[in-house]
Design a protein around this motif. Structure first.
Motif, PDB file in Angstrom:
ATOM      1  N   ARG A  95      68.273  70.444  61.035  1.00  0.00           N
ATOM      2  CA  ARG A  95      68.683  71.679  61.683  1.00  0.00           C
ATOM      3  C   ARG A  95      67.549  72.692  61.755  1.00  0.00           C
ATOM      4  O   ARG A  95      67.308  73.294  62.798  1.00  0.00           O
ATOM      5  N   THR A  96      66.837  72.890  60.650  1.00  0.00           N
ATOM      6  CA  THR A  96      65.805  73.930  60.668  1.00  0.00           C
ATOM      7  C   THR A  96      64.623  73.533  61.551  1.00  0.00           C
ATOM      8  O   THR A  96      63.991  74.392  62.157  1.00  0.00           O
ATOM      9  N   ALA A  99      65.641  74.212  65.002  1.00  0.00           N
ATOM     10  CA  ALA A  99      65.770  75.644  65.279  1.00  0.00           C
ATOM     11  C   ALA A  99      64.548  76.192  66.005  1.00  0.00           C
ATOM     12  O   ALA A  99      64.658  77.132  66.785  1.00  0.00           O
TER      13      ALA A  99
ATOM     14  N   GLY B   9      62.077  72.630  56.075  1.00  0.00           N
ATOM     15  CA  GLY B   9      61.218  73.789  55.937  1.00  0.00           C
ATOM     16  C   GLY B   9      60.549  74.163  57.232  1.00  0.00           C
ATOM     17  O   GLY B   9      61.110  73.972  58.300  1.00  0.00           O
ATOM     18  N   PRO B  10      59.357  74.669  57.150  1.00  0.00           N
ATOM     19  CA  PRO B  10      58.686  75.115  58.359  1.00  0.00           C
ATOM     20  C   PRO B  10      58.399  73.930  59.273  1.00  0.00           C
ATOM     21  O   PRO B  10      58.172  72.822  58.814  1.00  0.00           O
ATOM     22  N   ALA B  11      58.430  74.227  60.544  1.00  0.00           N
ATOM     23  CA  ALA B  11      58.283  73.152  61.510  1.00  0.00           C
ATOM     24  C   ALA B  11      56.946  72.452  61.347  1.00  0.00           C
ATOM     25  O   ALA B  11      56.834  71.257  61.515  1.00  0.00           O
ATOM     26  N   LEU B 130      72.871  79.904  60.951  1.00  0.00           N
ATOM     27  CA  LEU B 130      72.604  78.466  60.924  1.00  0.00           C
ATOM     28  C   LEU B 130      71.666  78.004  62.035  1.00  0.00           C
ATOM     29  O   LEU B 130      71.161  76.890  61.996  1.00  0.00           O
ATOM     30  N   VAL B 131      71.435  78.837  63.046  1.00  0.00           N
ATOM     31  CA  VAL B 131      70.519  78.418  64.105  1.00  0.00           C
ATOM     32  C   VAL B 131      69.108  78.961  63.875  1.00  0.00           C
ATOM     33  O   VAL B 131      68.233  78.817  64.724  1.00  0.00           O
ATOM     34  N   ARG B 132      68.885  79.569  62.702  1.00  0.00           N
ATOM     35  CA  ARG B 132      67.552  80.074  62.381  1.00  0.00           C
ATOM     36  C   ARG B 132      66.769  79.027  61.578  1.00  0.00           C
ATOM     37  O   ARG B 132      67.359  78.256  60.840  1.00  0.00           O
ATOM     38  N   PRO B 133      65.438  79.074  61.701  1.00  0.00           N
ATOM     39  CA  PRO B 133      64.639  78.043  61.033  1.00  0.00           C
ATOM     40  C   PRO B 133      64.383  78.321  59.556  1.00  0.00           C
ATOM     41  O   PRO B 133      63.430  77.813  58.999  1.00  0.00           O
ATOM     42  N   VAL B 134      65.177  79.157  58.928  1.00  0.00           N
ATOM     43  CA  VAL B 134      64.974  79.443  57.504  1.00  0.00           C
ATOM     44  C   VAL B 134      66.275  79.187  56.752  1.00  0.00           C
ATOM     45  O   VAL B 134      67.345  79.205  57.341  1.00  0.00           O
ATOM     46  N   PRO B 135      66.162  78.911  55.434  1.00  0.00           N
ATOM     47  CA  PRO B 135      67.352  78.539  54.669  1.00  0.00           C
ATOM     48  C   PRO B 135      68.465  79.585  54.755  1.00  0.00           C
ATOM     49  O   PRO B 135      68.210  80.792  54.681  1.00  0.00           O
TER      50      PRO B 135
END
Lengths: 331, 298
Positions: A95-96, A99, B9-11, B130-135
């Motif tokens: 998911r992340t 995103a 985690g980070p892309a 939930l659509v953000r790239p962070v926990p």
């Protein structure tokens, strides 16, 4: 496992669903302590693909499974079955990572910071998504220009009108250069001018960046003006997938010719299959098949009646879809 | 399955390979750092938001502080009628109160907003996180971050200083070292309780009152000596929800009091371990809660 690999992302099918299901367990109170358990199939074996750069309208009545589908595509919900990929990524498992590739606009829930100037929300996106500075500046400038946000950047979000806020939300969803943009009711509650601005911008983004756009809406004009393809869903199943025009054929829809006569007259005698459906003073409404030409009909009426004015109304898609549902239900 | 609370985690780090699923090795530490960074970003936004209403902020902070002061006045009033409570003097009770107050205050400042989770599940706004790239945990913990909660910490510190002035502690190196360790571990334990209580709200969305019983109720309980409570309650607070490790046990060592439940003296030094274990368990509970939300919806 070889899925989840970014390599597939460049392929034709950018969004890929294969027999996707989502089953909810609904517990209902039937007595003081008794609960009844019931399975609800919100999405029931859904399969479709969307190519990169497509702009697709996703419509259906409330509770049809639209938002459940979007939630699975964004990784919010985990499917109960089937295979689902967006940009080669399994949304529910990564998911992340996904995103960073998607932008989401929830029409009725702003993600902007209520008490802070609009620009602050964008600065947060900048840092949260780790958007490279140059990229951020460029994207922001473009959004500000096309969505006419320049005057609004320093205004606290709570002071923005609904239309201004929606434009602000759309810009926020695009700063990190997403490949896919999901829009849930992007024009809900907006005035005509705001709607036009939003639609124009979405068209531009799609054309210039090749951003894939999937939008759910109740406003069929959104779809008429934006989407070359429409998917209709009901009871978790795909009922129609194709060009908007095809929907008319499927629904056997009719166009309406409105004629203003010089004076009140009995219903005009029009050549079949056209027929008068309504008379109100000197004005009369005639229904005729959407596929037929209006020219012949107009000529026939003009030859025999004192015609003052006329207009042709395109079929009401809402009615077409309602008709489709009704047919499905009785089948 | 090791994934649930949002992976990778980070892309940048995840983009290295298409490996997914169980056993992905590295990214855990990266995710913690990513979470802390996101927490800082969001908390800063909330601080700036509150500063948009500066007067309101000042008034709220003062009110917050005044309320907690009144809370301690109640204990002073009690001691105007009695000389000891369960065999503990005013200064000793003030010590318990101060430690509990500071620990809880820090936890409340850091993650206190998590009790709003149930509401976010109900109104659907959790989805926007939930659509953000962070926990999600970091986003939720930083939600409505409020500096005014420092009022409670300040009051706790003042009461603790008051206690230390009044007390005649036989200070040793171990006791001096134990002080900060006790406060931080206590904060960790309370954080874990907050997170676990929030995780429970994934399942029961209107359970914030149950959560309050353990958080606010817990800190109130810890303001009194263990000797005034029934043995079973003390046992529960030691072995089930280990709040006793916030102050009862370590404070017993600092104050040279006999330990409840005839526990050995070395347990006074276990709060850091207990805190770490609690946080780990709370993290697992959070994961399980988020997973269940994602499979069932609201």
């Amino acid at each position: 496992m070889t899925d989840g690999d970014g390599a597939a992302a460049g392929g034709a099918a950018f969004i890929e669903l294969d027999g996707v299901e989502k089953v909810f367990d609904v517990r209902r109170k039937t007595g003081f302590l008794k609960r009844e358990r019931r399975e609800v199939r919100a999405v029931d074996g859904l399969s479709f693909t969307v190519a990169r750069g497509e702009m697709v309208g996703y419509i259906g009545p409330n509770g049809a499974g639209k938002s459940t589908t979007i939630k699975m595509l964004t990784g919010i919900l985990t499917p109960s079955g089937g295979r689902l990929r967006v940009a080669g990524i399994d949304p529910s498992r990564e998911r992340t990572r996904l995103a960073h590739r998607i932008g989401v606009v929830f029409g009725q829930r702003t993600t902007l910071w209520w008490d802070l100037p609009l620009i602050d929300s964008y600065r947060l996106m900048h840092r949260m998504y780790r958007i490279p500075d140059a990229r951020y500046r460029e994207n922001l400038d473009r959004c500000v220009e096309l969505l006419q946000l320049a005057e609004l950047l320093e205004v606290p979000v709570r002071q923005l009108s609904l239309g201004q806020r929606m434009r602000g939300d759309i810009a926020a969803a695009l700063l990190h250069d997403p490949d896919v943009l999901y829009l849930d009711e992007p024009t809900i509650g907006l005035d005509v001018v705001s709607k036009a601005k939003v639609r124009g911008f979405l068209r531009d983004v799609n054309a210039e960046r090749g951003t894939t756009v999937l939008l759910t809406t109740h406003d069929l004009q959104d779809i008429e003006q934006l989407c070359s393809r429409v998917m209709v869903i009901d009871h978790g199943r795909l009922m129609y997938d194709g060009p908007l025009a095809g929907l008319h054929e499927v629904g056997e829809s009719e166009r309406t010719l409105v004629v203003d006569l010089e004076r009140e007259l009995p219903p005009v005698e029009a050549p079949a299959p056209a027929r008068v459906v309504r008379v109100e003073g000197p004005r009369q409404w005639l229904a005729f098949p959407a596929s037929a030409s209006a020219a012949g009909l107009v000529a026939a009426i003009a030859a025999r009646y004192p015609l003052v004015d006329l207009s042709v109304r395109e079929p009401d898609i809402e009615a077409v879809i309602a008709k489709m549902y009704a047919e499905r239900a009785s089948a | 399955m090791t994934e649930a609370a949002g992976t990778a985690g980070p892309a940048g780090s995840a983009g290295a390979a298409g490996v997914d699923g169980p056993g992905r090795p590295g990214p855990r530490r990266g995710r913690v750092l990513e979470g802390l960074r996101a927490y800082g970003l969001i908390a800063a936004m909330w601080i700036r938001s509150t500063m948009a209403y500066r007067t309101s902020f000042v008034l709220m902070t003062v009110a917050n502080f005044a309320m907690t002061v009144l809370d301690f006045v109640a204990i002073l009033l009690m001691f105007s009628q009695v000389d000891a409570l369960g065999g503990w003097s005013l200064a000793e009770v003030a010590f318990l109160y101060g430690v509990s107050g500071v620990s809880f205050g820090l936890a409340d400042l850091a993650v206190g907003s998590m009790e709003r989770l149930g509401r976010r599940v109900r109104d659907g706004t959790l989805d926007t996180l939930l659509v953000r790239p962070v926990p999600v945990l970091a986003q939720m913990a930083a939600d409505r971050f409020a500096l005014r909660r420092l009022g409670r910490v300040t009051q706790g510190v003042l009461v603790l200083v008051y206690a230390l002035v009044l007390l005649d502690v036989d200070w040793t190196v171990a006791k001096v070292l134990l002080m900060p360790v006790m406060l931080l571990s206590g904060a960790g334990i309370f954080c874990a309780v907050f997170v676990a209580a929030a995780a429970f709200q994934f399942v029961a969305q209107d359970a914030s009152e149950v959560a309050n019983a353990f958080t606010y109720g817990g800190t109130t309980m810890l303001q009194y000596p263990p000797t005034v409570f029934a043995q079973d309650l003390v046992r529960g607070a030691t072995f089930v929800v280990p709040l006793a490790f916030v102050n009862w046990l370590p404070a017993g060592y600092v104050l040279d009091r006999p330990f409840p439940l005839a526990l050995p003296e070395w347990v006074a030094f276990t709060p850091p371990l207990v805190a770490v274990a609690c946080c780990a368990l709370a993290g697992l509970a959070w994961r399980a809660g988020l997973r269940s939300y994602r499979s069932t919806g609201s």
